[in-house]
Motif scaffolding. Structure first.
Motif, PDB file in Angstrom:
ATOM      1  N   LEU A  30      20.994   4.914  80.693  1.00 35.44           N
ATOM      2  CA  LEU A  30      19.869   5.848  80.695  1.00 35.44           C
ATOM      3  C   LEU A  30      18.870   5.508  81.793  1.00 35.44           C
ATOM      4  O   LEU A  30      18.327   6.394  82.458  1.00 35.44           O
ATOM      5  N   GLU A  31      18.630   4.227  81.993  1.00 40.47           N
ATOM      6  CA  GLU A  31      17.704   3.810  83.058  1.00 40.47           C
ATOM      7  C   GLU A  31      18.243   4.209  84.420  1.00 40.47           C
ATOM      8  O   GLU A  31      17.496   4.639  85.304  1.00 40.47           O
ATOM      9  N   GLU A  36      17.916   8.162  88.966  1.00 46.76           N
ATOM     10  CA  GLU A  36      18.510   9.273  89.708  1.00 46.76           C
ATOM     11  C   GLU A  36      17.613  10.510  89.654  1.00 46.76           C
ATOM     12  O   GLU A  36      17.419  11.199  90.667  1.00 46.76           O
ATOM     13  N   ALA A  37      17.080  10.812  88.479  1.00 49.97           N
ATOM     14  CA  ALA A  37      16.207  11.978  88.339  1.00 49.97           C
ATOM     15  C   ALA A  37      14.931  11.805  89.148  1.00 49.97           C
ATOM     16  O   ALA A  37      14.443  12.755  89.774  1.00 49.97           O
ATOM     17  N   LEU A  73      15.145  12.419  79.451  1.00 50.01           N
ATOM     18  CA  LEU A  73      15.563  11.021  79.501  1.00 50.01           C
ATOM     19  C   LEU A  73      14.430  10.070  79.137  1.00 50.01           C
ATOM     20  O   LEU A  73      14.662   8.995  78.590  1.00 50.01           O
ATOM     21  N   ASN A  74      13.208  10.454  79.466  1.00 48.17           N
ATOM     22  CA  ASN A  74      12.064   9.584  79.184  1.00 48.17           C
ATOM     23  C   ASN A  74      11.585   9.675  77.744  1.00 48.17           C
ATOM     24  O   ASN A  74      10.741   8.897  77.324  1.00 48.17           O
ATOM     25  N   VAL A 130      25.744  10.866  76.584  1.00 47.96           N
ATOM     26  CA  VAL A 130      25.605   9.935  77.708  1.00 47.96           C
ATOM     27  C   VAL A 130      26.996   9.530  78.165  1.00 47.96           C
ATOM     28  O   VAL A 130      27.818   9.071  77.362  1.00 47.96           O
ATOM     29  N   LEU A 131      27.276   9.710  79.458  1.00 46.19           N
ATOM     30  CA  LEU A 131      28.539   9.279  80.057  1.00 46.19           C
ATOM     31  C   LEU A 131      28.290   8.067  80.927  1.00 46.19           C
ATOM     32  O   LEU A 131      27.208   7.922  81.524  1.00 46.19           O
ATOM     33  N   ASP A 132      29.297   7.185  81.040  1.00 47.20           N
ATOM     34  CA  ASP A 132      29.138   6.060  81.953  1.00 47.20           C
ATOM     35  C   ASP A 132      29.454   6.505  83.372  1.00 47.20           C
ATOM     36  O   ASP A 132      29.734   7.689  83.623  1.00 47.20           O
TER      37      ASP A 132
END
Length: 768
Positions: A30-31, A36-37, A73-74, A130-132
């Protein structure tokens, strides 16, 4: 025994550590996505410096998409990761877009002849997918098809699921795990080791945990019949019935999130969730944000559906029956029209000067004009331009100026000049303002507080006693209609809003920006400019503009009055609907009248009906006591089946000379017996007293009236004087049934003199 306990504890610690390691990996990913965002947002700002319309448009779109992604995401979700399923190999090896295998049936050779099998796939279920970095699933979004077995799998119909695990976490820390075995006959292995099983069952553990004042997300305990409702097709109406504790409210809220997930474009028009009380709104409003759905769903109490109005008081039962009935429709129509002619300032004649000539309309002529103007079907405030035109027509006719002209063009020019001359006179504009004033819903409602006047408007509709009670209840409003409103007053205001209409506001031209003329970039930069103005302002403006929704969810639908059904229906004229309720818990006396109003609101839409039959809230001991009242309130109605027993039978107390002291003593004792909240339910007329009785016991003790208890649950409940609650209204027995089904662990009933308790303190209504 101590050795066995130590082994179980060690196993639990090991499995918690396994899930903690996976959760750590999820947060690291997630971080990475947050970084990226953030990079996309920075890159978008640089594109905006180019200055061309194309670059600005691209920047605008990129900022929007990256901003939405970054915001999601945050967001800090409680229990971000909450479930896991370990599955056997399926019939095919196809994978879906979320990276999970799509097969629902077990491969024929997945289980060996000796009953052993290897786990072929493990899926973790959470708030967001969430994908790796290699696009393998770290977390499956709970609404995705791949997550369905987490809810639907049972030992009778396990599908590919061998083990279902509920993961309890807070923030980034795993607190515990509880497992259910769906295939106990299979000896399953995972990575060469026996599949571990922790706890006595996830559902029982979830039910035993203490409640707080905010509704915990119970998505992990949703069972197959609930999941069928959540994932039902969206078109038409999904009707859900179920007794106390069957999870109706939770199902409704999860359905809102699921619909948004399935078709976000269709439901971008918003989803409205209508709750019966503000208490239930505050109790449930945290659920959808925890599921990752903020901003698209509005949760409103019935008394908060009209902008600028908020219900803060309660009507007596006999007044509520009048205000909620559809009989109020003709009364409101007459009141709206009658309000045009109220007051000493209403003029009885009109005198103007046009081109030097004095013109006058007398009372009879004005009455005829008003009668003609009211002959239309438009809302009253929108009839005002028609009345103005009819006045000018009558004055023009009296002037006789058109009779001396033959040429149509000259007649038209003369008439236009006449209208402009008369309309510009203060005498005419002042007359029109007094003779046909702009009416407000609150103002009209206030006029109904005068009993004699209301009696004329309600003739042949309401009995004189009802007129007197209705007028008396409205005297709490001032002449402008300001003052405390009840939930039934709000529905009347909404009806008056439609009858009156909103007069059109003058169009005010937008002031031109010189830069617009130079660059021509007004439309290109609109979104980015609004972004800088602040999200809250934009959200507030969107809510004010939204009059209808794409989907309407009605919680505790059995309590809506006919007038409230009309109010809710206006918010979803083109919407799909989900309606949940339980007729046995209805607090509205005339069920047939409400049913007719409900059918009118839902119209000819296709309906799908579901019934929830399992009571997850109440232990069997409490459910059995409540069922005695159910047999009195709704003979022949089958109560939902309780799935657990605690061995704690309801406690009965007989109040002493001081009822308040007895209730306080019971509440204080329960504070030591349960970890969570304690609801003290009294008759509506004792709400203020109950607050005084319980002062100083802390926030875990919640006093509430019988009608406020709907939809809520507490670890322990004190029900005060069942007879008082049952005698409050014709629906009192159903209201008492609701009060007796709020507790998840312990129930205490305090009997007063009117309850006629027996030697064991059991009130008359609760005995066989």
């Amino acid at each position: 025994m101590a050795a066995q306990d130590a082994v179980r504890e060690a196993l639990r610690d090991r499995e918690v550590a396994v899930e903690q390691a996976h959760l750590d990996r999820v947060y690291r990913r997630l971080e990475e996505k947050i970084h990226e965002a953030e990079f996309l947002v920075d890159d978008a700002e640089k594109r905006g410096q180019v200055g061309t319309p194309g670059a600005l448009a691209e920047r605008d779109a990129q900022v929007f998409q990256a901003g939405v992604h970054l915001n999601r995401l945050n967001s800090e979700f409680e229990d971000f990761l909450f479930g896991r399923i370990d599955l056997l190999r399926g019939k095919d090896g196809k994978r879906g877009p979320d990276g999970a295998f799509t097969a629902t049936e077990v491969a024929e050779d997945a289980i060996a002849p000796d009953g052993t099998a290897g786990i072929a796939e493990t899926l973790h279920i959470g708030r967001l997918g969430v994908l790796d970095a290699d696009y393998a699933p770290l977390v499956i979004d709970w609404r995705a098809p791949a997550a369905a077995p987490f809810y639907r799998s049972t030992p009778k119909d396990p599908g590919r699921v061998v083990r279902r695990r509920v993961i309890r976490s807070r923030g980034r820390r795993v607190l515990g795990v509880e497992d259910d075995l769906m295939r106990p006959e299979v000896e399953a292995t995972l990575d060469g080791e026996d599949l571990a099983v922790v706890g006595d069952g996830a559902l029982m553990a979830a039910l035993g945990r203490a409640r707080s004042h905010s509704m915990r997300d119970i998505v992990a305990s949703i069972q197959a019949e609930q999941d069928m409702v959540i994932r039902a097709p969206a078109p038409g109406v999904t009707e859900v019935t179920g007794g106390p504790g069957t999870g109706k409210t939770a199902v409704a809220l999860h359905r809102a999130a699921y619909l948004l997930y399935q078709d976000r474009r269709r439901y971008s028009g918003g989803i409205l969730v209508v709750s019966p009380t503000p208490l239930l709104v505050s109790y449930t409003e945290g659920v959808l944000p925890s599921l990752g759905e903020e901003g698209q769903v509005a949760i409103r109490a019935v008394g908060s559906l009209v902008e600028g109005a908020e219900a803060t008081t309660y009507d007596e039962p006999q007044v509520a029956r009048v205000k909620g009935s559809s009989r109020m429709l003709p009364v409101l129509r007459r009141a709206a029209r009658g309000a045009l002619e109220l007051g000493e300032r209403v003029p009885t004649s009109l005198r103007v000067v046009a081109f030097g000539a004095r013109l006058e309309l007398d009372g009879e002529e004005l009455a005829a004009i008003r009668h003609t103007a009211l002959g239309g079907t438009a809302p009253l405030n929108l009839m005002r331009p028609r009345a103005r035109r009819l006045l000018l027509d009558a004055l023009w006719e009296k002037s006789g100026r058109g009779r001396h002209l033959v040429d149509p063009e000259l007649i038209a020019e003369a008439r236009a000049a006449f209208d402009e001359d008369v309309s510009g006179e203060d005498a005419f504009t002042g007359f029109l303002h007094r003779w046909w004033p702009v009416l407000t819903p609150r103002g009209v409602l206030a006029t109904m507080a005068e009993e004699r006047r209301l009696g004329r408007w309600a003739r042949r509709v309401l009995a004189q006693r009802e007129v007197r009670q209705l007028a008396r209840s409205l005297r709490r409003l001032d002449a402008a209609g300001q003052g405390p409103l009840s939930v039934h007053d709000v529905a009347l205001l909404d009806e008056l809003r439609i009858l009156l209409g909103t007069p059109p506001e003058p169009v005010r031209p937008r002031e031109a920006d010189p830069l617009d003329e130079l660059t021509g970039l007004e439309e290109v930069t609109t979104y980015a400019d609004r972004m800088s103005a602040g999200r809250r302002t934009r959200a507030e403006r969107r809510e004010q503009e939204r009059a209808e929704y794409a989907h309407v969810i009605v919680d505790e639908a059995q309590d809506l009055t006919p007038m409230q059904w009309r109010m809710v229906a206006r918010r979803g004229t083109s919407a799909t609907w989900t309606v949940v309720g339980d007729p046995a818990q209805s607090s509205w006396a005339d069920v047939d009248e409400a049913t007719r109003a409900r059918d009118e609101a839902l119209g000819a839409r296709v309906r799908r009906r579901f019934e929830l039959t399992v009571n997850y809230r109440n232990p069997a001991e409490i459910a059995e006591l409540a069922s005695k009242v159910l047999r009195l309130a709704m003979p022949g109605t089958r109560p939902p089946s309780a799935v657990r027993s605690t061995g704690l039978v309801p406690r009965f107390e007989v109040a002493g000379d001081d009822l308040g002291a007895s209730v306080r003593e019971c509440a204080a004792r329960l504070l030591d017996e349960v970890e969570g909240t304690i609801g003290v339910v009294v008759a509506m007329g004792r709400r203020a007293q109950a607050r005084e009785w319980l002062t100083g016991l802390g926030e875990r003790v919640v006093p509430l009236g019988s009608l406020e208890a709907k939809g809520l649950e507490y670890d322990a409940t004190v029900v005060v004087s069942p007879a008082e609650i049952a005698d409050e209204s014709p629906a009192g027995l159903r209201v008492l049934y609701v009060a007796l089904t709020r507790a998840t662990q312990r129930l205490t009933v305090v009997a007063g003199v009117r309850d006629e308790p027996d030697g064991g303190g059991v009130p008359d209504l609760l005995r066989e």
